[in-house]
Design a protein around this motif. Structure first.
Motif, PDB file in Angstrom:
ATOM      1  N   GLU A  58       0.855  -1.199   0.000  1.00 23.32           N
ATOM      2  CA  GLU A  58       0.000   0.000   0.000  1.00 23.32           C
ATOM      3  C   GLU A  58       0.886   1.243   0.000  1.00 23.32           C
ATOM      4  O   GLU A  58       1.805   1.365   0.801  1.00 23.32           O
ATOM      5  CB  GLU A  58      -0.934  -0.025   1.225  1.00 23.32           C
ATOM      6  CG  GLU A  58      -1.615   1.284   1.572  1.00 23.32           C
ATOM      7  CD  GLU A  58      -2.507   1.864   0.472  1.00 23.32           C
ATOM      8  OE1 GLU A  58      -3.349   1.127  -0.077  1.00 23.32           O
ATOM      9  OE2 GLU A  58      -2.354   3.061   0.154  1.00 23.32           O
ATOM     10  N   ARG A  68      -9.810   8.538   4.895  1.00 25.64           N
ATOM     11  CA  ARG A  68     -10.582   8.927   3.695  1.00 25.64           C
ATOM     12  C   ARG A  68     -12.074   8.693   3.922  1.00 25.64           C
ATOM     13  O   ARG A  68     -12.470   7.612   4.332  1.00 25.64           O
ATOM     14  CB  ARG A  68     -10.144   8.078   2.494  1.00 25.64           C
ATOM     15  CG  ARG A  68      -8.730   8.367   2.035  1.00 25.64           C
ATOM     16  CD  ARG A  68      -8.418   7.662   0.737  1.00 25.64           C
ATOM     17  NE  ARG A  68      -8.351   6.223   0.896  1.00 25.64           N
ATOM     18  CZ  ARG A  68      -7.400   5.452   0.376  1.00 25.64           C
ATOM     19  NH1 ARG A  68      -6.440   5.990  -0.336  1.00 25.64           N
ATOM     20  NH2 ARG A  68      -7.417   4.157   0.550  1.00 25.64           N
ATOM     21  N   ASP A 311     -11.928  -0.174  -8.107  1.00 26.58           N
ATOM     22  CA  ASP A 311     -11.762   1.087  -8.842  1.00 26.58           C
ATOM     23  C   ASP A 311     -10.593   1.046  -9.834  1.00 26.58           C
ATOM     24  O   ASP A 311     -10.515   1.893 -10.725  1.00 26.58           O
ATOM     25  CB  ASP A 311     -11.522   2.245  -7.862  1.00 26.58           C
ATOM     26  CG  ASP A 311     -12.824   2.770  -7.252  1.00 26.58           C
ATOM     27  OD1 ASP A 311     -13.861   2.091  -7.362  1.00 26.58           O
ATOM     28  OD2 ASP A 311     -12.792   3.869  -6.656  1.00 26.58           O
TER      29      ASP A 311
HETATM   30  P1  RFL Z   1      -9.565   2.396  -3.265  1.00 26.29           P
HETATM   31  O1  RFL Z   1     -10.428   2.553  -2.081  1.00 26.29           O
HETATM   32  O2  RFL Z   1      -9.251   3.605  -4.069  1.00 26.29           O
HETATM   33  O3  RFL Z   1      -8.206   1.724  -2.748  1.00 26.29           O
HETATM   34  C1  RFL Z   1      -7.074   1.640  -3.576  1.00 26.29           C
HETATM   35  C2  RFL Z   1      -5.862   1.616  -2.676  1.00 26.29           C
HETATM   36  O4  RFL Z   1      -4.703   1.490  -3.489  1.00 26.29           O
HETATM   37  C3  RFL Z   1      -3.707   2.379  -3.015  1.00 26.29           C
HETATM   38  N1  RFL Z   1      -2.775   2.687  -4.106  1.00 26.29           N
HETATM   39  C4  RFL Z   1      -1.560   2.137  -4.226  1.00 26.29           C
HETATM   40  N2  RFL Z   1      -0.910   1.247  -3.476  1.00 26.29           N
HETATM   41  C5  RFL Z   1       0.339   0.891  -3.860  1.00 26.29           C
HETATM   42  N3  RFL Z   1       0.954   1.416  -4.962  1.00 26.29           N
HETATM   43  C6  RFL Z   1       0.331   2.303  -5.755  1.00 26.29           C
HETATM   44  N4  RFL Z   1       0.944   2.821  -6.824  1.00 26.29           N
HETATM   45  C7  RFL Z   1      -0.971   2.699  -5.394  1.00 26.29           C
HETATM   46  N5  RFL Z   1      -1.883   3.554  -5.936  1.00 26.29           N
HETATM   47  C8  RFL Z   1      -2.953   3.534  -5.146  1.00 26.29           C
HETATM   48  C9  RFL Z   1      -4.488   3.593  -2.527  1.00 26.29           C
HETATM   49  O5  RFL Z   1      -3.749   4.386  -1.613  1.00 26.29           O
HETATM   50  C10 RFL Z   1      -5.696   2.914  -1.905  1.00 26.29           C
HETATM   51  O6  RFL Z   1      -5.493   2.654  -0.535  1.00 26.29           O
HETATM   52  O7  RFL Z   1     -10.144   1.305  -4.272  1.00 26.29           O
HETATM   53  P2  RFL Z   1     -10.985  -0.052  -4.016  1.00 26.29           P
HETATM   54  O8  RFL Z   1     -10.359  -0.867  -2.918  1.00 26.29           O
HETATM   55  O9  RFL Z   1     -11.206  -0.629  -5.352  1.00 26.29           O
HETATM   56  O10 RFL Z   1     -12.380   0.442  -3.397  1.00 26.29           O
HETATM   57  C11 RFL Z   1     -13.292   1.155  -4.182  1.00 26.29           C
HETATM   58  C12 RFL Z   1     -14.024   2.181  -3.342  1.00 26.29           C
HETATM   59  O11 RFL Z   1     -13.111   2.892  -2.534  1.00 26.29           O
HETATM   60  C13 RFL Z   1     -14.775   3.154  -4.250  1.00 26.29           C
HETATM   61  O12 RFL Z   1     -15.455   2.494  -5.294  1.00 26.29           O
HETATM   62  C14 RFL Z   1     -15.820   3.992  -3.536  1.00 26.29           C
HETATM   63  O13 RFL Z   1     -15.377   4.583  -2.351  1.00 26.29           O
HETATM   64  C15 RFL Z   1     -16.238   5.079  -4.545  1.00 26.29           C
HETATM   65  N6  RFL Z   1     -16.729   6.237  -3.894  1.00 26.29           N
HETATM   66  C16 RFL Z   1     -17.988   6.181  -3.434  1.00 26.29           C
HETATM   67  N7  RFL Z   1     -18.741   5.077  -3.686  1.00 26.29           N
HETATM   68  C17 RFL Z   1     -19.975   5.000  -3.227  1.00 26.29           C
HETATM   69  O14 RFL Z   1     -20.637   3.972  -3.449  1.00 26.29           O
HETATM   70  N8  RFL Z   1     -20.506   6.054  -2.505  1.00 26.29           N
HETATM   71  C18 RFL Z   1     -19.771   7.180  -2.220  1.00 26.29           C
HETATM   72  O15 RFL Z   1     -20.242   8.082  -1.555  1.00 26.29           O
HETATM   73  C19 RFL Z   1     -18.479   7.278  -2.687  1.00 26.29           C
HETATM   74  N9  RFL Z   1     -17.729   8.372  -2.451  1.00 26.29           N
HETATM   75  C20 RFL Z   1     -15.924   7.373  -3.704  1.00 26.29           C
HETATM   76  C21 RFL Z   1     -16.445   8.436  -2.950  1.00 26.29           C
HETATM   77  C22 RFL Z   1     -14.633   7.467  -4.251  1.00 26.29           C
HETATM   78  C23 RFL Z   1     -13.846   8.606  -4.081  1.00 26.29           C
HETATM   79  N10 RFL Z   1     -12.549   8.669  -4.728  1.00 26.29           N
HETATM   80  C24 RFL Z   1     -11.950   7.479  -5.249  1.00 26.29           C
HETATM   81  C25 RFL Z   1     -11.910   9.837  -5.135  1.00 26.29           C
HETATM   82  C26 RFL Z   1     -15.667   9.563  -2.728  1.00 26.29           C
HETATM   83  C27 RFL Z   1     -14.370   9.665  -3.281  1.00 26.29           C
HETATM   84  C28 RFL Z   1     -13.588  10.917  -2.979  1.00 26.29           C
END
Ligand code: RFL
Ligand code: PHB
Length: 416
Positions: A58, A68, A311
Motif C-alpha cells: 500500500e 478517507r 476502482d
Molecule cells: P480504493 O479505495 O481507491 O483503494 C485503492 C488503494 O490502493 C492504493 N494505491 C496504491 N498502493 C500501492 N501502490 C500504488 N501505486 C498505489 N496507488 C494507489 C491507494 O492508496 C488505496 O489505498 O479502491 P478499491 O479498494 O477498489 O475500493 C473502491 C471504493 O473505494 C470506491 O469504489 C468507492 O469509495 C467510490 N466512492 C464512493 N462510492 C460510493 O458507493 N458512494 C460514495 O459516496 C463514494 N464516495 C468514492 C467516494 C470514491 C472517491 N474517490 C476514489 C476519489 C468519494 C471519493 C472521494
C-alpha cells in the motif's frame, strides 16, 4: 476454525517463505495484492481463509487510508461476503438496515420500498468502518502488509512467474509470486502497467461534481433522500444514528474554499422542502470535499497473471451507491477463482473472472448512469430533459415494475 469451515494452517512451504522473508532474501509469495483499500484487504482476507499466502503493498500509511471519507451503503450481497470473510461482527452491531429510500422531484416525494419490491435490504455502514474491520483482522492474523510502499512496479505478468518491485524506507525489494491482484484504485499503477493495445476503455465524464459534508448530528430522516431540485441534486445520507452525511451537486470548477459551512447548509435547505429544511440538524463540518462524477470501465479485467479489481478497473458515479459494492463483488469472484486454482488445480474460475465480473460491472454502470441522469440538473436549453426526468419520476410512482427495477438494482439483485 474460520467461519466458512476452513482450518487455517501454515504449510511447510509457507513457513519457509516466512523464514526467507525474515532473512531478507528475495521474497516469494503466492499472491501480491497492490492496494490496501477495501478491495485489496477483503481479497487478502478471503484468500487467507483458503490458506493462500498474500502480501499487500500500500502506497499510503494505514492512518491515511482510514482517514478517507467515502461510500456508506452496503448491498445485501456485500454484507454476506463480509460475513463469509468473518469480519461482520461490528457491522451487525452498528450497521443500520434500510428497507427503502425516498426520491423527490421539486418537493414531491415517493418512497421506494426495497423489501416489498425486491425482497432485499441495504445496510448503512461506512467504508471507513469496513476498512477498519478488515485491517484489524489482517493485523490479528499477522499477515504481511507493507504500508508506505513506494515506486511499486509490476513485471512479467504475461509469464508464469510475475514479480513486483517496490521501495520501502529507501531500500528496494522484489517479490516473486504466482499472481498479482491490482486493487490500487483508479490512479494506481496496475492498470497503467498494462500495454495500451491490450486494453479497451469506456468513459463518460459528467459536467458536475458532489460537494459532501459530514456532521456529528443525527439524521433527520430514517432513510436516505435523493432529491432532484431545479437548483441541482441533493442527497441526505448518514453513517450512524449520530452522524449525517449530506451532498449537493456543484459545477465542476467549484472551489472548496468558497463553500463555508453556512453556505452549504443554506444551499441544502433550499433544495429540500420547507418542512424538511426546518428539521435539518446542522453543525460544524467534520469533513468537506468535492468529488467529480465519472463512469469508466477497462476491459478485460485480466492480463495473464495480473487481475484488476475494484476502482482499478471501473468507476461509477456515486448516485447508485455502487462503487464499494462492485469492488467487493469483484474480489469475491477473484478469491473464489484463485482458491479453486490452489485447491483443485483448476483454472476455470480465474479464466471466467473477467467476463463474470464485467457482466455485474456493466449492470451497475447502467444503473448508476440512469440514477445520475434522473436526479441531476443537466444542461437543458429548452426544458426537454427536465420534462423527461419528470416523466421518469412519475413512472416510478404509477408503475410497480419501474419501482421494482430501481429496488432490484439499488439493492444489488442483478446477476445473483
Ligand atoms: P480504493 O479505495 O481507491 O483503494 C485503492 C488503494 O490502493 C492504493 N494505491 C496504491 N498502493 C500501492 N501502490 C500504488 N501505486 C498505489 N496507488 C494507489 C491507494 O492508496 C488505496 O489505498 O479502491 P478499491 O479498494 O477498489 O475500493 C473502491 C471504493 O473505494 C470506491 O469504489 C468507492 O469509495 C467510490 N466512492 C464512493 N462510492 C460510493 O458507493 N458512494 C460514495 O459516496 C463514494 N464516495 C468514492 C467516494 C470514491 C472517491 N474517490 C476514489 C476519489 C468519494 C471519493 C472521494
Ligand atoms: C454516502 O452516504 O456517502 C452515500 C450514500 C448513497 C450514495 C452515495 C453516497 O448514493
Amino acid at each position: 476454525m474460520q467461519p466458512d469451515g476452513i482450518v487455517r494452517r501454515r504449510t511447510n512451504a509457507a513457513k519457509s517463505r516466512a523464514a526467507e522473508r525474515e532473512r531478507g532474501d528475495k521474497i516469494r509469495t503466492q499472491v501480491v495484492i497492490v492496494g490496501a483499500g477495501p478491495a485489496g484487504l477483503l481479497l487478502g482476507r478471503l484468500l487467507e481463509n483458503h490458506g493462500v499466502e498474500t502480501v499487500i503493498l500500500e502506497r499510503r500509511s494505514a492512518a491515511y487510508v482510514l482517514g478517507r471519507v467515502r461510500a456508506g451503503v452496503l448491498e445485501q450481497g456485500t454484507v454476506e461476503l463480509l460475513e463469509r470473510a468473518g469480519v461482520a461482527r461490528r457491522l451487525h452491531e452498528d450497521g443500520l438496515v434500510h428497507e427503502g429510500v425516498e426520491l423527490r422531484f421539486d418537493g414531491e416525494r415517493h418512497r421506494v420500498d426495497f423489501r416489498a419490491l425486491a425482497g432485499r435490504t441495504v445496510t448503512v455502514y461506512g467504508q471507513t468502518e469496513v476498512t477498519h474491520d478488515l485491517m484489524d483482522a489482517r493485523a490479528a492474523s499477522g499477515t504481511a502488509t507493507v504500508y508506505e510502499a513506494e515506486q511499486v512496479s509490476l513485471h512479467d505478468f504475461d509469464g508464469a512467474s510475475p514479480t513486483v518491485r517496490y521501495v520501502k524506507d529507501g531500500v528496494g525489494h522484489e517479490i516473486v509470486c504466482d499472481f498479482i491482484a491490482g486493487c490500487d484504485g483508479f490512479h494506481g499503477v496496475s492498470r497503467a502497467g498494462v500495454p495500451a493495445a491490450a486494453l479497451q476503455t469506456f468513459e463518460r465524464v459528467y459536467p458536475f461534481g458532489w460537494l459532501g459534508l459530514m456532521v456529528e448530528k443525527p439524521p433527520f430522516s430514517d432513510e436516505l433522500i435523493y432529491a432532484n431540485h431545479e437548483r441541482g441534486f441533493a442527497l441526505c445520507s448518514m453513517r450512524s444514528p449520530h452522524r449525517s452525511r449530506y451532498y449537493v451537486q456543484v459545477p465542476l470548477d467549484e472551489r472548496l474554499e468558497d463553500w463555508s459551512d453556512a453556505r452549504f447548509w443554506d444551499e441544502l435547505r433550499r433544495r429540500l422542502d420547507g418542512e424538511t429544511a426546518q428539521r435539518l440538524l446542522t453543525g460544524p463540518a467534520l469533513e468537506k470535499s468535492i468529488a467529480p462524477l465519472r463512469s469508466f470501465v477497462a476491459e478485460p479485467m485480466r492480463f495473464g497473471r495480473l487481475f484488476l479489481a475494484g476502482d482499478a478497473a471501473h468507476i461509477v458515479p456515486p448516485t447508485g451507491a455502487k462503487g464499494l459494492n462492485l469492488a467487493m463483488g469483484d474480489v469475491g469472484l477473484l478469491a473464489a477463482g484463485l482458491a479453486e486454482f490452489y485447491e483443485e488445480r483448476s483454472e476455470a474460475g480465474i479464466d471466467a473472472y473477467s467476463s463474470r465480473a464485467l457482466a455485474r460491472v456493466w449492470a451497475a454502470e447502467r444503473f448508476s448512469w440512469w440514477m445520475t441522469s434522473l436526479l441531476h440538473r443537466l444542461p437543458d436549453a429548452d426544458g426537454f430533459t427536465r420534462r423527461i426526468q419528470r416523466a421518469e419520476f412519475d413512472q416510478l410512482r404509477w408503475s410497480q415494475a419501474a419501482a421494482r427495477a430501481l429496488a432490484e438494482n439499488y439493492t444489488g439483485a442483478f446477476g445473483r
